[in-house]
Design a protein around this motif. Structure first.
Motif, PDB file in Angstrom:
ATOM      1  N   ARG A   1      59.633 -54.146 -21.171  1.00 46.24           N
ATOM      2  CA  ARG A   1      59.890 -54.626 -19.956  1.00 46.24           C
ATOM      3  C   ARG A   1      61.275 -53.095 -19.634  1.00 46.24           C
ATOM      4  O   ARG A   1      62.330 -52.840 -18.492  1.00 46.24           O
ATOM      5  CB  ARG A   1      60.767 -55.367 -19.055  1.00 46.24           C
ATOM      6  CG  ARG A   1      59.830 -56.174 -18.981  1.00 46.24           C
ATOM      7  CD  ARG A   1      60.090 -57.925 -19.011  1.00 46.24           C
ATOM      8  NE  ARG A   1      60.760 -58.284 -20.161  1.00 46.24           N
ATOM      9  CZ  ARG A   1      61.535 -59.632 -20.093  1.00 46.24           C
ATOM     10  NH1 ARG A   1      61.446 -60.520 -18.888  1.00 46.24           N
ATOM     11  NH2 ARG A   1      62.359 -59.857 -21.070  1.00 46.24           N
TER      12      ARG A   1
ATOM     13  N   THR B   1      57.109 -48.034 -16.759  1.00 47.73           N
ATOM     14  CA  THR B   1      56.185 -49.119 -16.411  1.00 47.73           C
ATOM     15  C   THR B   1      56.080 -50.651 -16.884  1.00 47.73           C
ATOM     16  O   THR B   1      54.682 -51.415 -16.578  1.00 47.73           O
ATOM     17  CB  THR B   1      54.659 -48.342 -16.681  1.00 47.73           C
ATOM     18  OG1 THR B   1      54.698 -48.197 -18.261  1.00 47.73           O
ATOM     19  CG2 THR B   1      54.474 -46.571 -16.446  1.00 47.73           C
TER      20      THR B   1
ATOM     21  N   THR C   1      60.100 -63.807 -10.371  1.00 45.33           N
ATOM     22  CA  THR C   1      59.928 -62.606 -10.449  1.00 45.33           C
ATOM     23  C   THR C   1      60.038 -61.682 -11.679  1.00 45.33           C
ATOM     24  O   THR C   1      61.252 -62.411 -12.576  1.00 45.33           O
ATOM     25  CB  THR C   1      61.248 -62.126  -8.851  1.00 45.33           C
ATOM     26  OG1 THR C   1      62.535 -62.328 -10.166  1.00 45.33           O
ATOM     27  CG2 THR C   1      61.026 -62.365  -7.564  1.00 45.33           C
ATOM     28  N   SER C   2      59.121 -60.797 -11.012  1.00 42.31           N
ATOM     29  CA  SER C   2      59.142 -59.308 -12.440  1.00 42.31           C
ATOM     30  C   SER C   2      60.322 -58.126 -12.393  1.00 42.31           C
ATOM     31  O   SER C   2      60.173 -58.046 -11.294  1.00 42.31           O
ATOM     32  CB  SER C   2      57.262 -59.141 -12.762  1.00 42.31           C
ATOM     33  OG  SER C   2      57.755 -58.029 -13.362  1.00 42.31           O
TER      34      SER C   2
ATOM     35  N   VAL D   1      59.921 -55.421 -13.619  1.00 44.39           N
ATOM     36  CA  VAL D   1      59.013 -54.141 -13.847  1.00 44.39           C
ATOM     37  C   VAL D   1      58.716 -54.178 -12.449  1.00 44.39           C
ATOM     38  O   VAL D   1      58.944 -52.484 -12.055  1.00 44.39           O
ATOM     39  CB  VAL D   1      57.612 -54.453 -15.011  1.00 44.39           C
ATOM     40  CG1 VAL D   1      56.947 -52.970 -14.300  1.00 44.39           C
ATOM     41  CG2 VAL D   1      58.569 -54.360 -15.787  1.00 44.39           C
ATOM     42  N   VAL D   2      58.565 -54.893 -10.924  1.00 45.66           N
ATOM     43  CA  VAL D   2      57.811 -54.988 -10.239  1.00 45.66           C
ATOM     44  C   VAL D   2      59.724 -54.798  -9.327  1.00 45.66           C
ATOM     45  O   VAL D   2      59.499 -55.819  -8.833  1.00 45.66           O
ATOM     46  CB  VAL D   2      57.173 -55.851  -9.456  1.00 45.66           C
ATOM     47  CG1 VAL D   2      56.636 -55.711  -7.813  1.00 45.66           C
ATOM     48  CG2 VAL D   2      55.769 -55.422 -10.986  1.00 45.66           C
ATOM     49  N   GLU D   3      59.245 -54.005  -7.676  1.00 52.51           N
ATOM     50  CA  GLU D   3      60.436 -54.244  -7.067  1.00 52.51           C
ATOM     51  C   GLU D   3      59.612 -55.013  -5.666  1.00 52.51           C
ATOM     52  O   GLU D   3      58.687 -54.749  -5.868  1.00 52.51           O
ATOM     53  CB  GLU D   3      60.346 -52.504  -6.425  1.00 52.51           C
ATOM     54  CG  GLU D   3      60.928 -51.093  -7.485  1.00 52.51           C
ATOM     55  CD  GLU D   3      62.090 -51.368  -8.182  1.00 52.51           C
ATOM     56  OE1 GLU D   3      62.868 -52.358  -6.580  1.00 52.51           O
ATOM     57  OE2 GLU D   3      62.432 -51.416  -8.779  1.00 52.51           O
ATOM     58  N   PHE D   4      61.027 -55.562  -5.727  1.00 50.27           N
ATOM     59  CA  PHE D   4      60.570 -56.621  -4.820  1.00 50.27           C
ATOM     60  C   PHE D   4      59.837 -55.621  -3.325  1.00 50.27           C
ATOM     61  O   PHE D   4      60.034 -55.017  -3.213  1.00 50.27           O
ATOM     62  CB  PHE D   4      61.617 -57.112  -4.164  1.00 50.27           C
ATOM     63  CG  PHE D   4      61.932 -58.540  -4.087  1.00 50.27           C
ATOM     64  CD1 PHE D   4      60.913 -59.487  -3.522  1.00 50.27           C
ATOM     65  CD2 PHE D   4      62.740 -59.457  -5.604  1.00 50.27           C
ATOM     66  CE1 PHE D   4      61.654 -61.176  -4.065  1.00 50.27           C
ATOM     67  CE2 PHE D   4      62.797 -60.336  -6.041  1.00 50.27           C
ATOM     68  CZ  PHE D   4      62.439 -61.432  -4.887  1.00 50.27           C
ATOM     69  N   LYS D   5      59.346 -57.029  -2.697  1.00 54.98           N
ATOM     70  CA  LYS D   5      58.371 -55.963  -1.316  1.00 54.98           C
ATOM     71  C   LYS D   5      58.785 -57.180  -0.160  1.00 54.98           C
ATOM     72  O   LYS D   5      59.360 -57.852  -0.714  1.00 54.98           O
ATOM     73  CB  LYS D   5      56.696 -56.347  -1.085  1.00 54.98           C
ATOM     74  CG  LYS D   5      56.395 -55.483  -2.286  1.00 54.98           C
ATOM     75  CD  LYS D   5      54.503 -55.166  -2.666  1.00 54.98           C
ATOM     76  CE  LYS D   5      54.505 -54.393  -3.229  1.00 54.98           C
ATOM     77  NZ  LYS D   5      52.607 -54.290  -2.930  1.00 54.98           N
TER      78      LYS D   5
END
Lengths: 348, 348
Positions: free
Chosen positions: B57, B61, B341-342, B344-348
């Motif tokens: 992480r 990516t 929540t990850s 790595v992923v931006e919050f939507k």
């Protein structure tokens, strides 16, 4: 194979009874089994499967192992919306956790593999995952590593034991050890009423009364009971009027129909395991939902046509925190080598 | 800083004396130290560094950790000519082993980092490795994971302890534990004359008499002696008339000069560790040489202007087999998670 089987109807009735009584029905919540090992799962086959699970040399680029997308150091997934395989390529679905995957009645989001061994064959030859052209290339890599050949021969009997079927049999044996028992929920179900917080108990009751248990029941909260051997699928999304369907592109993937080409399988998906669900964000088959709280809102809306308050969402998420179990210690395997040459690089 | 320092001359003289006496000179071959841990390397800081080392992480990516290119399950490298980082991107140099890297007097092929901690900073922000734009993004990821924040605070003292300097200090502490003692060579040097085969003893003598030990001496056979703190570099390739120079493109990389921009550093490289060298094919700074046998031919030709017979090459490779040590057992770390929540992923 779809929702509303007689079993499902019985469960729904149980849920209704449970709602009236506000007590936990054993059939909805159950302790996770502490072992799923088969009689044929010897320590030797498990050890071999562990090496293969962690070996990136079984991918075209030498960079992607089973563990790359199913990381046992965390949630058994990769924390990405969709996984990244060889050469930076990505697919269309979210990597499901390998923890407790043995308790799925079928594998892959669309259930196209009947068990762990059959599942393990897929990623080797998927262009966007491990990228090997054919299974014989996987076998060829293994055959170039003398200590692997000896280990296959020892485990499966002498002579030409390196086959793709033996490889995935070993991987599946290892994966059957990947169980996370003794979560707070399990302690609670065993009688320790202090194992859950008040919010978690409220969330647990709400999980049942709202109807989540219609699909998410049993030890892994995925619609599977010990002894079940029939794959079960549910329609997702059910409520096409939900605003979340468009927001998160929830209906362009036709689910099981993409594997079977049967119109009756359209939008049928395997019910995912909820054990350790707090560790495997982002969510849904396409990974488009970033948080577990939002995933609860989505599921309530698309599956149960229900709006939940923020307090209720908070309690549901609290309940799911109680599903994180104990992870068995895993020693890093030593991968056998071919002395003085790499199996990833072609000889010049 | 270049070859033919007074120390080097002394070593060459020692080699000549050794050739005459056909006995092992202690200065050329020495047992690998069994520990390199500093007083400040507490179990807690090592445990934190291990987690960071294995955590994908910390890449753009979410797919590349230190262990991706320095795989501790095998040779501490990746078996590729050049490593594959985020999005399938590749760089220009071969990944050196992290096993026994603590015994390098400088880090990277061009020695541009003085120690393990400074080295560990590089890949995070290299476009073709972990691909983070700046170190603050690495820090930002860690800060989003509450159990990491607590662990940093505990290890380094309360308050804002998540910094890139603390992160690489922890990683270096873990890397100082990555030592492989008790190789057959070590047993042989300790007096067990049965620890090496006849071919290995012949290879050892040849390694010395041919002049390999001019650069590859000391416990890790990389020109380092315990207590040395000055970085040493050697010219590669020396013999530009060698046909291998063009065949394997050995002179387009200007080595240390690419880091320092000093013409006097052109084609100067760090001497790599030879411990476990049989496990880290392919070879050379660019990974263009597929086999260890060919690497021996190349080095004899480019560095010593010597042609060796195939029997001699075979003995040299046999000797190098005796450099594979004991790998310490490593338990897979549990990586702390951000619940629901990850990172790595931006919050939507």
């Amino acid at each position: 194979m779809i929702v509303n089987t007689p079993t499902m109807l019985v469960r729904t009735l149980c849920s209704l009874i449970a709602m009236a009584a506000t007590t936990v029905v054993a059939a909805d919540f159950a302790a996770l089994p502490k072992t799923a090992t088969l009689e044929t799962d010897s320590p030797q086959i498990i050890a071999l499967g562990k090496k293969l699970f962690f070996d990136p040399r079984l991918s075209a680029t030498g960079t992607v192992s089973c563990n790359s997308c199913h990381n046992l150091m965390e949630g058994g997934d990769d924390g990405r919306a969709t996984s990244m395989g060889v050469d930076g390529l990505t697919g269309g679905r979210n990597s499901p956790t390998v923890w407790n995957a043995v308790f799925q009645s079928s594998q892959f989001w669309d259930g196209r593999a009947k068990d762990l061994a059959e599942q393990a064959k897929g990623p080797f030859v998927a262009d966007v995952e491990m990228g090997m052209g054919v299974h014989d290339q996987v076998v060829g890599r293994i055959q170039q590593i003398p200590d692997y050949v000896r280990e296959f021969d020892n485990v499966f009997g002498q002579g030409n034991a390196v086959t793709i079927d033996n490889a995935v049999t070993a991987i599946a044996a290892f994966e059957r050890t990947l169980i996370t028992p003794n979560a707070p929920l399990d302690h609670y179900l065993a009688g320790d009423k202090n194992a859950l917080t008040d919010a978690q108990v409220r969330g647990m009751d709400l999980f049942q009364s709202t109807g989540c248990t219609e699909c998410h029941f049993g030890p892994a909260l995925n619609g599977w009971d010990p002894g079940d051997d029939e794959a079960v699928f549910v329609e997702f999304p059910r409520n096409l009027d939900s605003s979340f369907v468009r927001k998160y592109d929830l209906d362009s993937d036709r689910g099981r129909a993409e594997a079977t080409q049967q119109e009756s399988d359209a939008h049928q998906f395997k019910t995912p395991v909820l054990r350790n669900i707090t560790l495997t964000a982002p969510y849904m088959h396409n990974g488009n939902v970033a948080s577990l709280a939002e995933a609860c809102r989505v599921m309530a809306s698309t599956q149960l046509d229900t709006d939940l308050s923020e307090d209720e969402i908070s309690d549901l998420v609290a309940f799911m925190e109680s599903l994180v179990g104990e992870f068995p210690p895993i020693t890093l395997p030593r991968l056998p080598s071919r002395s003085g040459t790499s199996v990833v690089v072609e000889f010049k």
